[in-house]
Motif scaffolding. Structure first.
Motif, PDB file in Angstrom:
ATOM      1  N   ILE A  70     -21.672  15.116 -62.601  1.00  0.00           N
ATOM      2  CA  ILE A  70     -22.323  16.843 -62.937  1.00  0.00           C
ATOM      3  C   ILE A  70     -24.438  16.194 -62.285  1.00  0.00           C
ATOM      4  CG2 ILE A  70     -23.624  18.783 -63.491  1.00  0.00           C
ATOM      5  CD1 ILE A  70     -20.915  18.689 -65.827  1.00  0.00           C
ATOM      6  N   ALA A  71     -24.422  16.928 -61.269  1.00  0.00           N
ATOM      7  CA  ALA A  71     -25.880  16.283 -60.666  1.00  0.00           C
ATOM      8  C   ALA A  71     -26.875  17.318 -60.933  1.00  0.00           C
ATOM      9  CB  ALA A  71     -26.168  16.568 -59.340  1.00  0.00           C
ATOM     10  N   ASN A  72     -27.872  17.014 -60.433  1.00  0.00           N
ATOM     11  CA  ASN A  72     -29.116  18.465 -61.124  1.00  0.00           C
ATOM     12  C   ASN A  72     -28.551  18.532 -62.559  1.00  0.00           C
ATOM     13  OD1 ASN A  72     -29.986  18.367 -58.232  1.00  0.00           O
ATOM     14  ND2 ASN A  72     -28.370  19.676 -57.613  1.00  0.00           N
ATOM     15  N   ALA A  73     -28.654  18.179 -63.615  1.00  0.00           N
ATOM     16  CA  ALA A  73     -28.361  18.634 -64.773  1.00  0.00           C
ATOM     17  C   ALA A  73     -29.324  18.932 -65.509  1.00  0.00           C
ATOM     18  CB  ALA A  73     -27.460  17.717 -65.226  1.00  0.00           C
ATOM     19  N   VAL A  91     -26.115  14.103 -64.547  1.00  0.00           N
ATOM     20  CA  VAL A  91     -27.398  13.153 -63.837  1.00  0.00           C
ATOM     21  C   VAL A  91     -29.160  13.451 -64.052  1.00  0.00           C
ATOM     22  CG1 VAL A  91     -28.055  12.191 -61.819  1.00  0.00           C
ATOM     23  CG2 VAL A  91     -26.191  11.677 -62.629  1.00  0.00           C
ATOM     24  N   GLN A  92     -30.117  13.678 -64.399  1.00  0.00           N
ATOM     25  CA  GLN A  92     -30.507  14.480 -64.567  1.00  0.00           C
ATOM     26  C   GLN A  92     -32.267  13.398 -64.148  1.00  0.00           C
ATOM     27  OE1 GLN A  92     -31.278  16.175 -68.915  1.00  0.00           O
ATOM     28  NE2 GLN A  92     -32.701  17.496 -67.640  1.00  0.00           N
ATOM     29  N   GLU A  93     -32.843  14.473 -62.764  1.00  0.00           N
ATOM     30  CA  GLU A  93     -34.010  13.356 -62.524  1.00  0.00           C
ATOM     31  C   GLU A  93     -34.895  13.658 -63.250  1.00  0.00           C
ATOM     32  OE1 GLU A  93     -34.126  12.972 -58.396  1.00  0.00           O
ATOM     33  OE2 GLU A  93     -32.471  13.193 -58.077  1.00  0.00           O
ATOM     34  N   VAL A  94     -36.617  12.730 -63.082  1.00  0.00           N
ATOM     35  CA  VAL A  94     -37.255  13.221 -64.156  1.00  0.00           C
ATOM     36  C   VAL A  94     -38.729  13.039 -63.749  1.00  0.00           C
ATOM     37  CG1 VAL A  94     -36.356  13.421 -66.201  1.00  0.00           C
ATOM     38  CG2 VAL A  94     -37.350  10.777 -65.165  1.00  0.00           C
TER      39      VAL A  94
END
Length: 146
Positions: A70-73, A91-94
């Protein structure tokens, strides 16, 4: 994306078969619960890069779930905020290390964290400040030998 390529190689099946990476889920209702987590993530702006479906055998039996990324979490998603007993990675971008530390320490569980970065100084920063049992640096132990 790295996580998608890794998950594409995983094989679902009989855990007694040495080629199997993911066996059946222990709890009979778990495939439905994992599907609900994926649906919740989608409703909150998440993107399923791979997987996201129950995977039953040819007779409609078994408790399998496809390896899922799951992207954009975000922390509002059940898949991020709850313990997942299945093959789902969020996956969570910061923006920066401070935001990453804040989000990780916001978890009510804190069992382990995997930090992926090209900056080796980040390892020192995270290992000294995360409230988790184990910090993995550029690895996720589920992909090692069991």
């Amino acid at each position: 994306m790295f996580t998608k390529r890794v998950f594409e190689t995983l094989k679902i099946g009989n855990p007694m078969n040495p080629d199997t990476n993911i066996g059946p889920l222990a709890i009979p209702e778990m495939p439905e619960i994992l599907k609900e987590y994926c649906d919740d993530a989608l409703s909150m702006g998440g993107q399923i890069l791979i997987g996201g479906n129950m995977n039953l055998d040819v007779h409609g039996m078994g408790r399998f779930f496809e390896p899922t990324v799951i992207a954009n979490a975000n922390n509002g998603m059940k898949a991020v905020s709850e313990q997942i007993f299945g093959p789902i990675v969020c996956v969570q971008e910061v923006e920066d290390d401070r935001q990453a530390k804040y989000l990780i320490n916001s978890s009510k569980y804190g069992l382990q964290a995997s930090i992926f970065t090209s900056n080796p100084l980040s390892f020192e920063y995270f290992t000294s400040s995360l409230r988790v049992g184990v910090v993995n640096f550029n690895e996720c132990p589920v992909f090692g030998d069991h």
